[in-house]
Design a protein around this motif. Structure first.
Motif, PDB file in Angstrom:
ATOM      1  N   UNK A 255      -7.191   3.302   0.771  1.00 25.89           N
ATOM      2  CA  UNK A 255      -5.998   2.787   1.458  1.00 25.89           C
ATOM      3  C   UNK A 255      -6.333   2.370   2.882  1.00 25.89           C
ATOM      4  N   UNK A 256      -7.187   3.142   3.533  1.00 24.84           N
ATOM      5  CA  UNK A 256      -7.605   2.807   4.895  1.00 24.84           C
ATOM      6  C   UNK A 256      -8.316   1.454   4.917  1.00 24.84           C
TER       7      UNK A 256
ATOM      8  N   UNK B 200      -9.671  11.694   7.923  1.00 25.91           N
ATOM      9  CA  UNK B 200     -10.404  12.684   8.719  1.00 25.91           C
ATOM     10  C   UNK B 200     -11.016  12.095   9.990  1.00 25.91           C
ATOM     11  N   UNK B 201     -10.438  11.010  10.492  1.00 27.93           N
ATOM     12  CA  UNK B 201     -10.904  10.447  11.759  1.00 27.93           C
ATOM     13  C   UNK B 201     -10.077  11.035  12.902  1.00 27.93           C
ATOM     14  N   UNK B 202     -10.175  12.361  13.024  1.00 33.35           N
ATOM     15  CA  UNK B 202      -9.317  13.089  13.956  1.00 33.35           C
ATOM     16  C   UNK B 202      -9.702  12.799  15.402  1.00 33.35           C
TER      17      UNK B 202
ATOM     18  N   UNK C   5      -1.922   7.265  11.088  1.00 29.97           N
ATOM     19  CA  UNK C   5      -1.765   8.178   9.943  1.00 29.97           C
ATOM     20  C   UNK C   5      -2.885   7.955   8.939  1.00 29.97           C
ATOM     21  N   UNK C   6      -3.225   6.686   8.696  1.00 28.82           N
ATOM     22  CA  UNK C   6      -4.351   6.384   7.805  1.00 28.82           C
ATOM     23  C   UNK C   6      -5.641   7.016   8.328  1.00 28.82           C
TER      24      UNK C   6
ATOM     25  N   UNK D  26       0.838  -1.204   0.000  1.00 28.88           N
ATOM     26  CA  UNK D  26       0.000   0.000   0.000  1.00 28.88           C
ATOM     27  C   UNK D  26       0.872   1.252   0.000  1.00 28.88           C
ATOM     28  N   UNK D  27       1.944   1.207   0.796  1.00 32.88           N
ATOM     29  CA  UNK D  27       2.816   2.385   0.917  1.00 32.88           C
ATOM     30  C   UNK D  27       3.567   2.682  -0.374  1.00 32.88           C
TER      31      UNK D  27
END
Length: 650
Positions: A273-274, A309-311, A303-304, A261-262
């Motif tokens: 990617x998540x 946007x899962x802050x 990071x994913x 993936x990277x």
């Protein structure tokens, strides 16, 4: 008891030793007749281990406490194969162990990430040489050395460079490659990986399927190596050749899929990617990643989440990790979580905006090392080095005032000390750098038998620059301890010679001085005549009272280019006046007031008269009091006219 043992022995004699199911059945029959028969329980435990039923074997030992002392080797092995590595270390190392139990202890300590203990076990096994075990000990020792490098304990590794014998077998070549990669020696690592593949393919006693199973982990490591070398396109191409489903070890398969993936240019959508990241299979308890791998994978997961946007989820999850550990801590997992927690709170803001968001967090968590280093880095990015230095100094003072052992360990942590010393060096505060290094070296010399080698070497070099006898003596002790750890360390030998040649030359053995390279060899590629002709300052002589620089008259054209003056700095357009003419020579006195310029000539009698009065050393003309000129305004003795307005009558 004797009858049951006799009947079991007779039954085993009639059964094939390879038929472990029959042996297990016979043991169960004997145990039913006598539940206190330890021999029957021992036979059953061995049969379960042969059948690879390790969890059942552990349960048998736990249900029969007396069997644990009778069969300590089997109990430790069952724990190790069931994924209880730490418990296996306790069992195998509880008493004076035989050679077989030492092998189990070494493998269990390796899986429990107690690499220092594992290295010591294999060192003892290699001293007590057994020909049949030489191959296994070499492989396992190489694996331990690689893990010591990955875990930051490289100074304890027995080998720092691959030897010829390491490249004779594919397992040792692979371990040598891992050790080289962990030290950042990527070119050497690439050579060793290719050698490991070639040796594996050349084996005649392995089938093609077995060769493929051995080569797959090597290929996965090659992908990581290519990424570290910046050859991402090659890494992506190599990933397409890996059949992930055929990788038997799930821990290796997980890493392979994450790296794919990277390195992929197709997975640019963070949400896709998540999803792919979380589809990777989780390894079982017996095939877990090492902590340094788990930390990186967890960091990738966070990071994913941030990119998706899962802050809020990242902030909550990382805070649980931070609050679950005592502060301050030097744990990579905790400090990495603190950095990502700060990233979640800043919501991808720029440096100054991010500082505004996360500085209030430091007030709540003043001993959070990860958060502290994040703010320090942001200060550096905004060129506020003074604030970064003050932040670290205040943190160090708080830990010193605390005085607890854990706080003092963090205060003198090599990474934190190196950060503060780097800030001091950038600001030219070299005396503070020396003091800080000396303080840290003194602490670890008395605290640990094997202190950080880079820290001790840096402290010794800094103290050698001082002319203080006490500092030189301390430097000598530091390099002496480094020399005792590794007699082949050139830096330790050079530092020891440099220190003791000034303080106490009698302590220097002759072989130490002889082991250093000759000065003529070190300066063999330096042209002293060219340096002198290029303008090296010369010493004063009786006929030459002042030192001067000789001109570079007879230099080769390529050397003249090196010594040529720097080009004038180009002036930006926004700094130029509207009527600026680049072809016109600038006035060198343009910064002076007009009356102070050499070419200034006043106009008129008044200006000339005023200029004469301002001329230093010129004649002074005295005027009579009361003399005035027409139009010169009011003078002494004259009545002031009352003007209209505020001064007149109402």
């Amino acid at each position: 008891m004797a009858a049951s043992a006799k009947s079991l022995t007779t039954l085993l004699a009639q059964t094939s030793l390879e038929d472990h199911d029959e042996i297990l059945k016979a043991a169960n029959v004997a145990i039913k007749k006598s539940k206190t028969d330890l021999d029957a329980h021992h036979v059953k435990a061995v049969a379960l281990l042969k059948l690879e039923r390790y969890d059942d074997a552990v349960k048998l030992f736990e249900d029969t406490p007396r069997l644990q002392d009778k069969a300590r080797f089997e109990y430790a092995y069952a724990l190790y194969r069931s994924g209880y590595a730490a418990r296996a270390v306790d069992v195998a190392g509880s008493q004076n162990t035989d050679r077989g139990t030492k092998h189990v202890l070494g493998q269990a300590a390796y899986r429990a990430e107690n690499f220092e203990q594992a290295a010591e076990v294999y060192r003892q096994l290699s001293i007590q040489f057994v020909q049949a075990e030489e191959y296994d000990i070499r492989i396992n020792s190489g694996a331990v050395d690689a893990q010591l490098e990955w875990s930051g304990q490289g100074h304890l590794a027995q080998k720092k460079k691959p030897t010829r014998e390491d490249l004779d077998v594919f397992e040792t070549a692979y371990n040598a490659a891992c050790g080289s990669i962990s030290r950042g020696e990527f070119a050497q690592g690439e050579v060793c990986l290719k050698r490991a593949k070639d040796l594996c393919n050349a084996l005649s006693d392995l089938s093609e399927a077995e060769k493929e199973a051995e080569i797959l982990p090597i290929t996965v490591q090659q992908v990581y190596l290519l990424v570290q070398m910046g050859r991402v396109d090659e890494a992506e191409q190599l990933c397409t050749t890996i059949p992930f489903a055929e990788i038997k070890e799930l821990s290796t398969r997980y890493i392979a899929q994450v790296n794919s993936i990277a390195t992929s240019n197709e997975h640019t959508n963070p949400y896709l990617s998540h999803r792919l990241f979380h589809l990777s299979p989780n390894p079982p308890k017996t095939d877990q990643h090492f902590s340094f791998q788990s930390n990186i994978l967890r960091q990738d997961e966070y990071v994913m989440d941030l990119l998706s946007q899962k802050v809020a989820g990242v902030a909550n999850s990382t805070f649980k990790t931070i609050s679950g550990s005592p502060a301050p801590a030097t744990s990579p997992a905790v400090n990495t979580a603190a950095v990502l927690n700060a990233a979640a709170h800043s919501r991808n803001a720029s440096e100054k905006a991010a500082l505004k968001e996360i500085l209030p967090l430091l007030e709540k968590r003043p001993n959070d090392v990860g958060l502290l280093l994040t703010i320090t880095n942001l200060y550096i990015l905004t060129n506020n080095y003074a604030a970064a230095t003050h932040l670290l100094e205040s943190f160090f003072r708080r830990l010193e005032q605390s005085g607890t052992v854990s706080d003092l360990d963090v205060r003198h942590a090599p990474g934190l000390v190196a950060t503060l010393v780097s800030l001091y060096a950038y600001q030219g505060r070299h005396a503070h750098s020396k003091t800080e290094l000396a303080k840290a070296a003194s602490y670890w010399r008395h605290k640990s038998k094997t202190p950080s080698k880079p820290l001790m070497t840096a402290a010794g070099r800094a103290l050698l620059e001082s002319h203080d006898p006490e500092s030189l003596s301390t430097a000598g002790k530091i390099f002496e301890s480094l020399y005792e750890q590794d007699a082949s360390d050139k830096a330790a030998i050079a530092g020891l010679v440099a220190a003791y040649s000034i303080t106490d030359p009698s302590k220097l053995p002759t072989q130490l001085v002889g082991s250093l390279p000759e000065a003529s060899r070190l300066v063999s590629d330096i042209d002293a005549a060219a340096l002198e002709n290029a303008g090296v300052p010369t010493l004063s002589t009786p006929t030459q009272p002042e030192g001067r620089k000789r001109p570079a008259e007879n230099l080769a054209p390529e050397k003249v280019k090196i010594l040529a003056p720097k080009k004038a700095k180009k002036i930006r357009k926004r700094c130029m006046p509207k009527d600026f003419d680049p072809n016109k020579k600038l006035d060198p006195e343009r910064w002076l007031p007009m009356r102070d310029r050499s070419y200034y000539r006043p106009k008129g009698k008044k200006g000339k008269r005023k200029m004469e009065g301002l001329t230093q050393g010129g004649p002074v003309v005295e005027e009579k009091v009361g003399e005035s000129k027409a139009g010169g305004g009011s003078a002494a003795g004259q009545k002031k006219k009352k003007g209209k307005g505020k001064g007149g009558k109402w």
